[in-house]
Write an enzyme that holds these catalytic residues in place. Structure first.
Site, mmCIF file in Angstrom:
data_model
loop_
_atom_site.group_PDB
_atom_site.id
_atom_site.type_symbol
_atom_site.label_atom_id
_atom_site.label_comp_id
_atom_site.label_asym_id
_atom_site.label_seq_id
_atom_site.Cartn_x
_atom_site.Cartn_y
_atom_site.Cartn_z
ATOM 1 N N TYR A 149 0.837 -1.204 0.000
ATOM 2 C CA TYR A 149 0.000 0.000 0.000
ATOM 3 C C TYR A 149 0.874 1.256 0.000
ATOM 4 O O TYR A 149 0.736 2.119 -0.874
ATOM 5 C CB TYR A 149 -0.901 -0.039 1.233
ATOM 6 N N ASN A 178 -6.235 9.499 8.365
ATOM 7 C CA ASN A 178 -7.348 8.615 8.800
ATOM 8 C C ASN A 178 -8.706 9.330 8.783
ATOM 9 O O ASN A 178 -8.875 10.353 9.456
ATOM 10 C CB ASN A 178 -7.099 8.113 10.227
ATOM 11 N N VAL A 191 -9.734 1.026 12.999
ATOM 12 C CA VAL A 191 -9.936 1.171 14.433
ATOM 13 C C VAL A 191 -11.306 1.759 14.775
ATOM 14 O O VAL A 191 -11.968 1.284 15.707
ATOM 15 C CB VAL A 191 -8.773 1.975 15.080
ATOM 16 N N VAL A 192 -11.770 2.763 14.036
ATOM 17 C CA VAL A 192 -13.029 3.411 14.429
ATOM 18 C C VAL A 192 -14.198 2.435 14.260
ATOM 19 O O VAL A 192 -15.000 2.241 15.188
ATOM 20 C CB VAL A 192 -13.265 4.713 13.623
ATOM 21 N N ARG A 215 -3.379 8.722 16.318
ATOM 22 C CA ARG A 215 -3.890 8.991 14.973
ATOM 23 C C ARG A 215 -4.706 10.280 15.074
ATOM 24 O O ARG A 215 -5.144 10.681 16.158
ATOM 25 C CB ARG A 215 -4.814 7.862 14.480
ATOM 26 N N GLN A 280 2.927 7.410 15.683
ATOM 27 C CA GLN A 280 2.203 8.677 15.812
ATOM 28 C C GLN A 280 1.904 9.246 14.431
ATOM 29 O O GLN A 280 2.651 9.032 13.479
ATOM 30 C CB GLN A 280 2.999 9.682 16.643
#
Ligand code: NAD
Ligand code: UDP
Length: 324
Positions: A149, A178, A191-192, A215, A280
């Site tokens: 990617y 993100n 993650v969300v 993030r 980070q």
């Protein structure tokens, strides 16, 4: 017959999370939209309300193959975006980024039209510079699991600038950080979506590593706004431009916020950190502010509430369809 006065936009990856919001926004703005997608991660459900719109057209096509269409501008969003999806067939991911970019740049060259590329914060890899400015060249592992990617998107950036320099194509290179919101794929492992679905179903919230990695999360409506502003900006504005929300959160704090908003009593479960997971990430958006007059408006709390509402009703749709 084509309406001579109506601008026609091509949106590749238009049946995906970001692409479907972009198609909707462009239709609302009065454009004709040609949505091209191979349904690798996108769904018809994402664009269901658009299918009957008189200015919307859907073409099932893989951008690794050449495309002969007539449009006035191109938004190239086609590419699986979540680590789970892009790693499941890494060679296809690279082909989509590289061959896809070449095919669409070739199209832009023939049509002499503007082309937007959905690049990514992943071009910075696991960054040594914080927050990330566009001038930073990144710290990317060329042979790891995320490389298909990251390196694919980096190669696409090179192609965009070489086509621009050689053929004077007006390019718009946006490095997306993100982004979250309604229509995220429920199983894409991001993650969300993961944490919201886990909280809503009373399952443990999976935190990879100790949760101290950060993030910066941008709500989808803010992102679509800046993508269209960028496309409509002067030709000299080529980017790269960071587009995302500069408010930085630790992943553990995101989990706590989701537990608070959903009122869930799910426990938190710590699991191993995937390889090359950036520690980070926070965009410096000075360029987007000065060149495009844009900054995000939606707070994490507001955006999470809208996303939670979506997953709550989405789950209901699926549950009810089982019984009918
Ligand atoms: P998504 O997976 O929901 O959408 C991608 C769409 O592209 C899907 O509809 C998929 O079917 C389609 N697609 C994939 N390969 C294709 C191919 N070869 N030919 C035609 N269609 C193909 O992902 P998303 O979150 O909507 O991301 C859209 C774009 O934005 C991607 O290019 C991604 O790299 C970029 N981006 C997204 C984020 C984010 O947080 N969502 C962050 C950085 C960059
Ligand atoms: N993550 C997590 N739990 C999950 C999914 C992801 O702790 O269920 C972490 C992941 O390791 C990363 C961060 O959340 O540190 C963001 O992951 P995501 O896949 O959403 O995006 P990316 O890593 O591409 O920024």
């Amino acid at each position: 017959m084509k309406d001579e006065h109506r601008k026609r936009a091509l949106v590749t990856g238009g049946a995906g999370f970001l692409g479907s919001h972009l198609c909707e926004y462009l239709l609302r703005s009065g454009l004709e939209v040609l949505c091209v997608d191979n349904f690798y991660t996108g769904t018809r459900e994402n664009i269901l309300p658009l299918l009957t719109h008189p200015n919307f057209e859907l073409l099932r096509h893989d951008i690794c193959l050449p495309l002969h269409v007539e449009v006035d501008e191109i938004y190239n969003l086609a590419c699986p975006a979540s680590p789970l999806h892009y790693q499941s067939d890494p060679i296809q991911t690279l082909k989509t980024s590289v061959l896809g970019a070449m095919n669409l740049l070739g199209l832009a060259k023939r049509l002499k039209c503007k082309i937007f590329q959905a690049s990514t914060s992943e071009v910075y890899g696991d960054p040594h510079v914080h927050p990330q400015k566009e001038e930073y060249w990144g710290n990317v592992n060329p042979i790891g699991y995320r490389s298909c990617y990251d390196e694919g998107k980096r190669c696409a950036e090179t192609l965009f600038f070489d086509y621009h320099r050689m053929h004077r194509i007006p390019i718009k290179l946006g490095r997306i950080f993100n982004t979250y919101g309604p229509r995220m794929h429920p199983n894409d492992g991001r993650v969300v979506s993961n944490l919201i679905i886990q909280a809503l179903s009373g399952k443990p919230l999976t935190i990879y590593g100790d949760g101290n990695q950060t993030r910066s999360f941008c709500y989808v409506d803010d992102l679509i706004d800046v993508i269209v502003r960028f496309m409509n900006s002067k030709n000299e504005i080529t980017g790269p431009i960071n587009i995302g929300n500069p408010v930085e959160f630790r992943v553990i704090d995101l989990a706590k916020e989701i537990l608070k908003i959903t009122g869930s009593s799910s426990p938190i479960l710590f699991a191993p950190l995937p390889s090359d997971d950036p520690k980070q990430r926070k965009p410096d958006i000075s360029k987007a502010k000065t060149l495009l007059g844009w900054e995000p408006k939606t707070s994490l709390q507001e955006g999470l509430q809208a996303t939670i509402d979506y997953f709550t009703s989405h789950e209901r749709i699926h549950t009810s369809s089982i019984y009918h």
